[in-house]
Design a protein around this motif. Structure first.
Motif, mmCIF file in Angstrom:
data_model
loop_
_atom_site.group_PDB
_atom_site.id
_atom_site.type_symbol
_atom_site.label_atom_id
_atom_site.label_comp_id
_atom_site.label_asym_id
_atom_site.label_seq_id
_atom_site.Cartn_x
_atom_site.Cartn_y
_atom_site.Cartn_z
ATOM 1 N N PRO A 282 2.493 31.283 18.978
ATOM 2 C CA PRO A 282 3.728 31.073 18.216
ATOM 3 C C PRO A 282 3.779 31.865 16.909
ATOM 4 N N ASN B 62 11.696 21.735 11.320
ATOM 5 C CA ASN B 62 10.347 21.609 11.853
ATOM 6 C C ASN B 62 9.699 22.985 11.961
ATOM 7 N N ASP B 63 8.397 23.014 12.056
ATOM 8 C CA ASP B 63 7.625 24.243 12.005
ATOM 9 C C ASP B 63 7.574 24.911 13.383
ATOM 10 N N PRO B 64 8.211 26.073 13.557
ATOM 11 C CA PRO B 64 8.163 26.745 14.860
ATOM 12 C C PRO B 64 6.757 27.190 15.253
ATOM 13 N N GLU B 65 5.883 27.339 14.281
ATOM 14 C CA GLU B 65 4.538 27.792 14.603
ATOM 15 C C GLU B 65 3.643 26.654 15.092
ATOM 16 N N ARG B 66 4.164 25.424 15.013
ATOM 17 C CA ARG B 66 3.507 24.271 15.621
ATOM 18 C C ARG B 66 4.241 23.839 16.891
ATOM 19 N N ASP B 67 5.559 23.954 16.871
ATOM 20 C CA ASP B 67 6.380 23.618 18.039
ATOM 21 C C ASP B 67 7.499 24.646 18.111
ATOM 22 N N ILE B 68 7.334 25.624 19.003
ATOM 23 C CA ILE B 68 8.262 26.757 19.049
ATOM 24 C C ILE B 68 9.685 26.322 19.371
ATOM 25 N N SER B 69 9.868 25.157 19.961
ATOM 26 C CA SER B 69 11.230 24.708 20.286
ATOM 27 C C SER B 69 12.085 24.500 19.044
ATOM 28 N N ALA B 70 11.457 24.453 17.870
ATOM 29 C CA ALA B 70 12.231 24.326 16.630
ATOM 30 C C ALA B 70 13.215 25.472 16.458
ATOM 31 N N ARG C 225 5.547 30.221 26.020
ATOM 32 C CA ARG C 225 5.152 29.592 27.290
ATOM 33 C C ARG C 225 4.377 30.554 28.179
ATOM 34 N N VAL D 163 10.837 31.034 22.859
ATOM 35 C CA VAL D 163 10.223 29.891 23.549
ATOM 36 C C VAL D 163 9.535 30.360 24.830
#
Length: 368
Positions: free
Chosen positions: A313, A346-354, A308, A304
């Motif tokens: 990602p 959920n997709d980490p490559e769209r939302d790394i917080s996954a 940032r 993460v």
């Protein structure tokens, strides 16, 4: 063992589905099924995460880390989705905790790098083997023989003997470093080197090291040469984000070193962008040791933080999974390979917080 059917987004693979039977990957549904049938797992599926810079066998005191602590650290790693580790320096080989009573099954697979090699008073107390420069090649060969294919050399550190002029300085003469890396290679090991300072990098490149840890002193030309030589770069973004802490600890006693660390911190995001632009071969590592550190800032937090700080990602996830695993010789989606996977809703490559919330972690086909 249960049979699993994995389907969804299988990252790093051209497949759309795989089966797990007897702990290994199968491309086709097994002919014989257990009475309970097949357990379905869907989601965003990656070969298990690789923490390429953690220290499950290190002790920061004169006493070695206990078996119980090593197992707790490994268990903390797997709870985060980490199924493979490059133990980047430690007094103990974590694999030594496995016996007839404690099986390695269900724990992350570990490549042990031997013990850090440094000079007296030029690294963290208790952690390294301290040698004089003339002894470095011999010690590199010895650590190579005791390791799992990697060794760890400390390339630079503050030289406090310079008083108020103390700053980051290389530990080793260039020719000695070249001989030490050659000795490790001759004994079948690759070489990872800790380096913050710019003044160290030319020697590391000339010595043909295999991995540079942190790399905060690397120029664009350094990064380009590293990419051309296939030298792996592990930015350890959480660790280098602590440079203001190191500067504060130095205070007025070591003002030159303090200013060096603050300057590198001020250019951190710009420097990481250079790594991305050059297209270096990344590894991702948390640079953690005790279990509480792993829980607070283990590999998912590192990923993460890396995003940032500007690493895309998709690049982060590849380096932390299938690409990084290939770079260190771990399996991915191969038929018959150990079934080591991490799954996200959920997709980490769209939302790394996954990556902070894996839904399934499997090691050797065991749901852990």
């Amino acid at each position: 063992m249960p049979v699993y059917h994995l389907s969804g987004a299988l990252r790093g693979s051209k497949l759309h589905e795989v089966w797990i039977a007897d702990g290994i990957i199968c491309y086709t549904q097994p002919e014989s099924l257990p009475a309970s049938g097949i357990e379905e797992i869907r989601g965003y599926i990656y070969p298990g995460l690789l923490d390429a810079h953690t220290h499950p066998g290190v002790s920061r005191t004169a006493e070695p880390v206990s078996d119980a602590d090593v197992l707790e650290r490994l268990a903390a790693c797997r709870s985060l989705g980490v199924t493979a580790i490059r133990d980047c320096g430690g007094q103990r080989n974590p694999n030594d905790v496995f016996t007839k009573d404690v099986s390695p099954q269900g724990y992350p697979k570990v490549l042990h790098c031997g013990q850090h090699i440094a000079r007296y008073k030029r690294y963290i107390r208790y952690m390294p083997i301290d040698v004089e420069p003339s002894q470095l090649p011999e010690e590199a060969a010895r650590q190579a023989q005791a390791s799992d294919g990697w060794i760890k050399i400390v390339g630079d550190w503050i030289d406090r003997s310079l008083g108020t002029q103390a700053d980051l300085r290389p530990l080793w003469p260039r020719e000695v470093l070249i001989d030490a890396v050659a000795a490790a290679h001759d004994n079948g090991a690759r070489v990872a080197v800790h380096s913050f300072a710019r003044s160290t990098i030319d020697d590391l490149l000339d010595a043909s090291v295999d991995s540079i840890e942190h790399g905060t002193g690397m120029t664009p030309d350094h990064l380009l040469e590293a990419r051309m030589r296939g030298i792996l770069i592990d930015p350890t973004v959480c660790q280098i984000s602590r440079f203001p802490e190191f500067a504060a600890d130095a205070g007025s006693k070591y003002p030159v070193y303090r200013d060096t660390m603050l300057s590198m911190d001020a250019h951190r995001v710009e420097h990481i962008a250079m790594m991305v632009d050059v297209g270096v071969d990344f590894l991702m590592g948390s640079d953690t040791a005790p279990a509480h550190e792993l829980r607070e800032r283990g590999l998912p937090v590192e990923l993460v933080t890396a995003v940032r700080n500007g690493i895309p990602p998709a690049t982060v996830m590849a380096a932390a999974s299938f690409a990084g695993r290939s770079r260190l010789g771990f399996s991915n989606w191969e038929q018959g390979a150990p079934a080591d996977f991490v799954v996200y809703d959920n997709d980490p490559e769209r939302d790394i917080s996954a990556v902070l919330k894996p839904t399934h972690v499997l090691i050797d086909g065991i749901l852990v």
